[in-house]
Write a protein that holds these residues in place. Structure first.
Motif, PDB file in Angstrom:
ATOM      1  N   TRP A   1     -47.820  19.703  23.639  1.00  0.00           N
ATOM      2  CA  TRP A   1     -46.964  19.890  22.467  1.00  0.00           C
ATOM      3  C   TRP A   1     -46.589  21.356  22.283  1.00  0.00           C
ATOM      4  O   TRP A   1     -45.451  21.670  21.923  1.00  0.00           O
ATOM      5  N   SER A   2     -47.526  22.260  22.516  1.00  0.00           N
ATOM      6  CA  SER A   2     -47.234  23.674  22.260  1.00  0.00           C
ATOM      7  C   SER A   2     -46.330  24.297  23.317  1.00  0.00           C
ATOM      8  O   SER A   2     -45.702  25.317  23.068  1.00  0.00           O
ATOM      9  N   THR A   3     -46.257  23.712  24.496  1.00  0.00           N
ATOM     10  CA  THR A   3     -45.364  24.253  25.528  1.00  0.00           C
ATOM     11  C   THR A   3     -44.027  23.516  25.588  1.00  0.00           C
ATOM     12  O   THR A   3     -43.124  23.951  26.308  1.00  0.00           O
ATOM     13  N   ALA A   4     -43.891  22.445  24.818  1.00  0.00           N
ATOM     14  CA  ALA A   4     -42.654  21.659  24.857  1.00  0.00           C
ATOM     15  C   ALA A   4     -41.433  22.502  24.499  1.00  0.00           C
ATOM     16  O   ALA A   4     -40.382  22.395  25.135  1.00  0.00           O
ATOM     17  N   GLY A   5     -41.571  23.346  23.484  1.00  0.00           N
ATOM     18  CA  GLY A   5     -40.440  24.172  23.059  1.00  0.00           C
ATOM     19  C   GLY A   5     -40.002  25.132  24.142  1.00  0.00           C
ATOM     20  O   GLY A   5     -38.801  25.328  24.368  1.00  0.00           O
ATOM     21  N   LEU A   6     -40.956  25.716  24.834  1.00  0.00           N
ATOM     22  CA  LEU A   6     -40.642  26.641  25.920  1.00  0.00           C
ATOM     23  C   LEU A   6     -39.827  25.939  27.009  1.00  0.00           C
ATOM     24  O   LEU A   6     -38.780  26.432  27.434  1.00  0.00           O
ATOM     25  N   PHE A   7     -40.297  24.790  27.450  1.00  0.00           N
ATOM     26  CA  PHE A   7     -39.587  24.065  28.506  1.00  0.00           C
ATOM     27  C   PHE A   7     -38.271  23.482  28.006  1.00  0.00           C
ATOM     28  O   PHE A   7     -37.275  23.469  28.729  1.00  0.00           O
ATOM     29  N   GLN A   8     -38.248  23.034  26.773  1.00  0.00           N
ATOM     30  CA  GLN A   8     -37.030  22.448  26.217  1.00  0.00           C
ATOM     31  C   GLN A   8     -35.914  23.479  26.150  1.00  0.00           C
ATOM     32  O   GLN A   8     -34.768  23.156  26.395  1.00  0.00           O
ATOM     33  N   ARG A   9     -36.238  24.710  25.860  1.00  0.00           N
ATOM     34  CA  ARG A   9     -35.221  25.765  25.772  1.00  0.00           C
ATOM     35  C   ARG A   9     -34.555  26.032  27.126  1.00  0.00           C
ATOM     36  O   ARG A   9     -33.470  26.569  27.180  1.00  0.00           O
ATOM     37  N   GLU A  10     -35.217  25.669  28.207  1.00  0.00           N
ATOM     38  CA  GLU A  10     -34.677  25.900  29.542  1.00  0.00           C
ATOM     39  C   GLU A  10     -33.751  24.772  30.014  1.00  0.00           C
ATOM     40  O   GLU A  10     -33.116  24.899  31.052  1.00  0.00           O
ATOM     41  N   LEU A  11     -33.690  23.689  29.267  1.00  0.00           N
ATOM     42  CA  LEU A  11     -32.847  22.561  29.674  1.00  0.00           C
ATOM     43  C   LEU A  11     -31.379  22.854  29.411  1.00  0.00           C
ATOM     44  O   LEU A  11     -31.025  23.506  28.442  1.00  0.00           O
ATOM     45  N   SER A  12     -30.538  22.359  30.280  1.00  0.00           N
ATOM     46  CA  SER A  12     -29.099  22.571  30.111  1.00  0.00           C
ATOM     47  C   SER A  12     -28.373  21.243  29.914  1.00  0.00           C
ATOM     48  O   SER A  12     -27.211  21.115  30.261  1.00  0.00           O
ATOM     49  N   VAL A  13     -29.056  20.252  29.370  1.00  0.00           N
ATOM     50  CA  VAL A  13     -28.449  18.945  29.099  1.00  0.00           C
ATOM     51  C   VAL A  13     -28.377  18.742  27.596  1.00  0.00           C
ATOM     52  O   VAL A  13     -29.009  19.452  26.822  1.00  0.00           O
ATOM     53  N   GLY A  14     -27.612  17.751  27.181  1.00  0.00           N
ATOM     54  CA  GLY A  14     -27.435  17.461  25.766  1.00  0.00           C
ATOM     55  C   GLY A  14     -28.704  16.945  25.106  1.00  0.00           C
ATOM     56  O   GLY A  14     -29.660  16.531  25.767  1.00  0.00           O
ATOM     57  N   THR A  15     -28.674  16.956  23.787  1.00  0.00           N
ATOM     58  CA  THR A  15     -29.844  16.551  23.013  1.00  0.00           C
ATOM     59  C   THR A  15     -30.262  15.116  23.302  1.00  0.00           C
ATOM     60  O   THR A  15     -31.452  14.836  23.493  1.00  0.00           O
ATOM     61  N   ALA A  16     -29.314  14.182  23.340  1.00  0.00           N
ATOM     62  CA  ALA A  16     -29.654  12.777  23.594  1.00  0.00           C
ATOM     63  C   ALA A  16     -30.311  12.618  24.970  1.00  0.00           C
ATOM     64  O   ALA A  16     -31.263  11.842  25.125  1.00  0.00           O
ATOM     65  N   THR A  17     -29.837  13.360  25.949  1.00  0.00           N
ATOM     66  CA  THR A  17     -30.427  13.302  27.289  1.00  0.00           C
ATOM     67  C   THR A  17     -31.843  13.867  27.269  1.00  0.00           C
ATOM     68  O   THR A  17     -32.749  13.326  27.912  1.00  0.00           O
ATOM     69  N   GLN A  18     -32.054  14.956  26.536  1.00  0.00           N
ATOM     70  CA  GLN A  18     -33.390  15.530  26.390  1.00  0.00           C
ATOM     71  C   GLN A  18     -34.353  14.511  25.780  1.00  0.00           C
ATOM     72  O   GLN A  18     -35.457  14.292  26.296  1.00  0.00           O
ATOM     73  N   VAL A  19     -33.910  13.901  24.689  1.00  0.00           N
ATOM     74  CA  VAL A  19     -34.762  12.950  23.975  1.00  0.00           C
ATOM     75  C   VAL A  19     -35.046  11.729  24.847  1.00  0.00           C
ATOM     76  O   VAL A  19     -36.198  11.295  24.973  1.00  0.00           O
TER      77      VAL A  19
ATOM     78  N   GLN B   1     -42.243   5.372  22.536  1.00  0.00           N
ATOM     79  CA  GLN B   1     -41.396   6.116  23.466  1.00  0.00           C
ATOM     80  C   GLN B   1     -40.328   5.212  24.076  1.00  0.00           C
ATOM     81  O   GLN B   1     -39.206   5.658  24.333  1.00  0.00           O
ATOM     82  N   LEU B   2     -40.653   3.956  24.282  1.00  0.00           N
ATOM     83  CA  LEU B   2     -39.623   3.008  24.734  1.00  0.00           C
ATOM     84  C   LEU B   2     -38.554   2.839  23.665  1.00  0.00           C
ATOM     85  O   LEU B   2     -37.357   2.738  23.985  1.00  0.00           O
ATOM     86  N   LEU B   3     -38.955   2.813  22.411  1.00  0.00           N
ATOM     87  CA  LEU B   3     -37.994   2.718  21.300  1.00  0.00           C
ATOM     88  C   LEU B   3     -37.097   3.954  21.265  1.00  0.00           C
ATOM     89  O   LEU B   3     -35.872   3.839  21.136  1.00  0.00           O
ATOM     90  N   VAL B   4     -37.694   5.132  21.400  1.00  0.00           N
ATOM     91  CA  VAL B   4     -36.899   6.372  21.411  1.00  0.00           C
ATOM     92  C   VAL B   4     -35.910   6.331  22.580  1.00  0.00           C
ATOM     93  O   VAL B   4     -34.727   6.670  22.422  1.00  0.00           O
ATOM     94  N   PHE B   5     -36.383   5.915  23.745  1.00  0.00           N
ATOM     95  CA  PHE B   5     -35.504   5.832  24.918  1.00  0.00           C
ATOM     96  C   PHE B   5     -34.357   4.856  24.659  1.00  0.00           C
ATOM     97  O   PHE B   5     -33.200   5.179  24.937  1.00  0.00           O
ATOM     98  N   ALA B   6     -34.662   3.700  24.106  1.00  0.00           N
ATOM     99  CA  ALA B   6     -33.628   2.688  23.855  1.00  0.00           C
ATOM    100  C   ALA B   6     -32.567   3.199  22.880  1.00  0.00           C
ATOM    101  O   ALA B   6     -31.381   2.908  23.038  1.00  0.00           O
ATOM    102  N   VAL B   7     -32.986   3.980  21.900  1.00  0.00           N
ATOM    103  CA  VAL B   7     -32.040   4.508  20.915  1.00  0.00           C
ATOM    104  C   VAL B   7     -31.228   5.667  21.486  1.00  0.00           C
ATOM    105  O   VAL B   7     -30.017   5.761  21.267  1.00  0.00           O
ATOM    106  N   ALA B   8     -31.855   6.547  22.247  1.00  0.00           N
ATOM    107  CA  ALA B   8     -31.188   7.768  22.720  1.00  0.00           C
ATOM    108  C   ALA B   8     -30.386   7.553  24.010  1.00  0.00           C
ATOM    109  O   ALA B   8     -29.374   8.229  24.215  1.00  0.00           O
ATOM    110  N   ALA B   9     -30.823   6.660  24.876  1.00  0.00           N
ATOM    111  CA  ALA B   9     -30.199   6.508  26.199  1.00  0.00           C
ATOM    112  C   ALA B   9     -28.694   6.202  26.151  1.00  0.00           C
ATOM    113  O   ALA B   9     -27.948   6.747  26.957  1.00  0.00           O
ATOM    114  N   PRO B  10     -28.216   5.369  25.241  1.00  0.00           N
ATOM    115  CA  PRO B  10     -26.762   5.101  25.219  1.00  0.00           C
ATOM    116  C   PRO B  10     -25.909   6.337  24.964  1.00  0.00           C
ATOM    117  O   PRO B  10     -24.722   6.362  25.299  1.00  0.00           O
ATOM    118  N   PHE B  11     -26.508   7.359  24.359  1.00  0.00           N
ATOM    119  CA  PHE B  11     -25.744   8.554  24.035  1.00  0.00           C
ATOM    120  C   PHE B  11     -25.837   9.622  25.095  1.00  0.00           C
ATOM    121  O   PHE B  11     -25.262  10.638  25.039  1.00  0.00           O
TER     122      PHE B  11
END
Length: 191
Positions: free
Chosen positions: A18-36, A181-191
């Motif tokens: 959890w504490s390193t998630a922000g560090l790695f997330q900042r390096e992503l170059s994809v949209g928010t829905a793809t991240q989630v 996490q399957l629920l989050v994936f199902a909601v975010a994946a279409p976007f």
């Protein structure tokens, strides 16, 4: 490994993740829905493997055993998980992690209200920890209203998850976490 030692190991690993998630997330170059969606998919797969190994042939029973408390954990943890990643896109990592650090304190307060009191020295330790985190976070900059709001949603839903999980400690909530996490994936994946 004793259950207590294994639990402490898992808590330490979760804190690192959890504490390193922000560090790695900042390096992503994809949209928010793809991240989630991507994070949720990898989490669901990892949790499914863990459950299959730890339950040794009783995987279905483990999922069925979560009950109504587990369904609440699915919804709350899905909300917390998605809010966490989206908040990181609209607030500083420090601000989001500060709000996240408040979740155990809010959980202790909620637990006390429902009859599971916390010892005085535990309250003191939590106050010292929050003061330390506040000193580290207190730098310049202010989060957006969206970032702050999502951080608050994350904190409240995580605190409620902790209270339910503690109350239902007789049942593993790993399957509920996997389903969240399957629920989050199902909601975010279409976007």
């Amino acid at each position: 490994m004793s259950p207590e030692r294994r639990g402490r190991t898992y808590v330490a690993l979760a804190a690192i993740a959890w504490s390193t998630a922000g560090l790695f997330q900042r390096e992503l170059s994809v949209g928010t829905a793809t991240q989630v969606a991507g994070r949720a998919l990898f989490a669901a797969v990892g949790l499914a493997v863990y459950i299959a190994i730890s339950e040794r042939g009783r995987t279905r029973e483990a999922f069925r055993a979560i009950g109504r408390g587990g369904i609440a954990v699915v919804l709350l943890l899905a909300t917390s998980s998605a809010s966490f990643l989206v908040a990181l896109n609209h607030a500083s990592v420090a601000n989001v992690l500060f709000m996240q650090a408040l979740a155990p304190i809010l959980a202790a307060a909620l637990g006390t209200v429902i009859g599971d009191p916390v010892r005085r020295r535990t309250w003191l330790a939590m106050a010292i920890a929050v003061a330390g985190v506040a000193v580290m976070v207190g730098g310049p900059g202010s989060p957006s209203v969206l970032g702050q709001g999502l951080s608050l949603v994350m904190t409240v839903s995580l605190a409620a998850t902790l209270v339910i999980t503690r109350h239902r400690r007789d049942v593993s909530m790993a399957p509920a976490t996997c389903l969240s996490q399957l629920l989050v994936f199902a909601v975010a994946a279409p976007f």
